[in-house]
Design a protein around this motif. Structure first.
Motif, short mmCIF file in Angstrom:
data_model
loop_
_atom_site.label_atom_id
_atom_site.label_comp_id
_atom_site.label_asym_id
_atom_site.label_seq_id
_atom_site.Cartn_x
_atom_site.Cartn_y
_atom_site.Cartn_z
N GLY A 1 0.79 -1.22 0.00
CA GLY A 1 0.00 0.00 0.00
C GLY A 1 0.82 1.27 0.00
N ALA A 2 2.12 1.19 -0.31
CA ALA A 2 2.97 2.37 -0.25
C ALA A 2 3.13 2.97 -1.65
N GLY A 3 2.75 4.22 -1.82
CA GLY A 3 2.88 4.89 -3.09
C GLY A 3 4.27 5.47 -3.29
N PRO A 4 4.57 5.98 -4.49
CA PRO A 4 5.92 6.45 -4.81
C PRO A 4 6.34 7.72 -4.09
N VAL A 5 5.42 8.46 -3.48
CA VAL A 5 5.81 9.67 -2.75
C VAL A 5 5.46 9.59 -1.27
N LEU A 6 5.05 8.44 -0.79
CA LEU A 6 4.68 8.32 0.62
C LEU A 6 5.85 8.68 1.53
N GLY A 7 7.07 8.37 1.10
CA GLY A 7 8.25 8.66 1.92
C GLY A 7 8.47 10.14 2.17
N ILE A 8 7.87 11.00 1.38
CA ILE A 8 7.94 12.43 1.64
C ILE A 8 7.11 12.79 2.87
N PHE A 9 6.02 12.07 3.06
CA PHE A 9 5.08 12.39 4.12
C PHE A 9 5.34 11.59 5.40
N SER A 10 5.71 10.34 5.27
CA SER A 10 5.84 9.50 6.46
C SER A 10 6.97 8.49 6.25
N THR A 11 7.23 7.72 7.29
CA THR A 11 8.35 6.80 7.26
C THR A 11 7.92 5.41 6.85
N GLY A 12 8.90 4.57 6.54
CA GLY A 12 8.64 3.19 6.18
C GLY A 12 9.92 2.39 6.26
N PRO A 13 9.81 1.10 6.49
CA PRO A 13 11.01 0.28 6.66
C PRO A 13 11.60 -0.18 5.34
N GLU A 14 12.90 -0.39 5.33
CA GLU A 14 13.53 -1.01 4.18
C GLU A 14 13.33 -2.52 4.22
N VAL A 15 13.34 -3.10 5.40
CA VAL A 15 13.04 -4.51 5.60
C VAL A 15 11.87 -4.60 6.57
N ARG A 16 10.79 -5.23 6.16
CA ARG A 16 9.60 -5.28 7.00
C ARG A 16 9.72 -6.42 8.00
N ASN A 17 10.01 -6.04 9.23
CA ASN A 17 10.09 -6.98 10.34
C ASN A 17 9.55 -6.25 11.55
N VAL A 18 8.38 -6.62 12.01
CA VAL A 18 7.68 -5.85 13.04
C VAL A 18 8.53 -5.67 14.28
N VAL A 19 9.16 -6.73 14.75
CA VAL A 19 9.96 -6.64 15.97
C VAL A 19 11.14 -5.71 15.77
N GLN A 20 11.87 -5.88 14.67
CA GLN A 20 13.03 -5.03 14.42
C GLN A 20 12.61 -3.58 14.19
N ASN A 21 11.57 -3.38 13.38
CA ASN A 21 11.12 -2.01 13.10
C ASN A 21 10.69 -1.29 14.36
N LEU A 22 9.94 -1.99 15.22
CA LEU A 22 9.51 -1.40 16.48
C LEU A 22 10.70 -1.11 17.38
N ALA A 23 11.63 -2.06 17.45
CA ALA A 23 12.82 -1.88 18.29
C ALA A 23 13.66 -0.70 17.82
#
Length: 259
Positions: free
Chosen positions: A134-156
């Motif tokens: 669900g991530a569009g090509p300009v979403l990174g301008i507005f909000s953050t996102g992970p390079e590797v999707r791992n809930v535990v690592q991303n939260l940590a």
């Protein structure tokens, strides 16, 4: 500080924070921007200077929290919870205003970027994965996102980065009254934000601020951007919950070790 001063100060300060911080992301990302492809170093310093500018503007009114995690940490540290909802409301509104102003300032670049076949182009493996999430090509301008999707690592990662930020604020950055950032604290915090961005920003984009991520993500969902894709709501809780947990832990560390 009165409730109105707090709300106005946090709204204005957070709007400036997101305008300048989101602005550097737009400058580096968008086609037809003179700063396109300037890189991560420009983003890290852009956000640091955004923090410094926003703090100087808002400190006289609200103490310049500009971050729900900072507000939460100060409430835990001092036991003062009365104004927490006012701070949070101003921060979220300000973040939405700032994100909207980024869109206005870069309106032509957004249009060129999102309607140009060179940009939309043939799908790559990463763009397909992003679209599936669900991530569009300009979403990174507005909000953050992970390079590797791992809930535990991303939260940590968000928790760790926020602990560093809040400990630096609580130990070095507060004004004489201890209710927000002072003049020297603005400079210290700006360089701490740069340091976090350079050292810990790679995995998730270092939100370290719930309002910074949630407010602009809402704006991304609402704006009439062509071909913008989704707003990645499945990830959106991590840059909200992670910094709040980090702020609470940092306040606990401060009360145990420094108070």
């Amino acid at each position: 500080m009165s409730s109105s001063d707090i709300f106005i100060g946090e709204t204005i300060g957070t709007a400036v924070l997101i305008l300048l911080g989101g602005g550097v992301c737009a400058a580096v990302t968008l086609k037809a921007s003179k700063a396109r492809n300037a890189g991560w170093l420009a983003i890290a310093f852009g956000w640091g200077f955004a923090v410094m500018t926003a703090v100087y503007i808002s400190a006289p009114l609200s103490g310049a929290h500009l971050n729900p995690a900072v507000t939460l940490a100060l409430a835990i540290k001092d036991g003062g919870w009365d104004n927490v909802p006012i701070y949070w409301a101003g921060q979220l509104l300000g973040a939405m205003i700032g994100a909207t102003l980024v869109w206005v300032a870069y309106y032509g670049q957004f249009q060129a970027h999102l309607t140009d076949k060179e940009i939309v182009g043939e799908p790559t493996a990463k763009s397909v994965e992003a679209e599936e999430k669900g991530a569009g090509p300009v979403l990174g301008i507005f909000s953050t996102g992970p390079e590797v999707r791992n809930v535990v690592q991303n939260l940590a990662t968000e928790i760790i980065g926020t602990i560093v930020l809040i400990l630096a604020i609580l130990t070095q950055g507060l004004n004489a009254n201890g209710n927000g950032l002072g003049t020297l604290g603005a400079l210290i915090t700006a360089f701490v934000v740069v340091s976090i961005g350079l050292s810990l920003g790679g995995p998730t984009g270092y939100a370290i601020n719930p309002a910074r991520d949630l407010g602009p993500r809402i704006v991304h969902a609402l704006l009439p951007l062509p071909n913008k894709g989704g707003s990645d709501w499945s990830y959106a809780w991590i840059p909200v919950v992670g910094p709040l947990i980090g702020g609470a832990i940092a306040a606990g560390i401060y009360n145990l070790a420094f108070a």
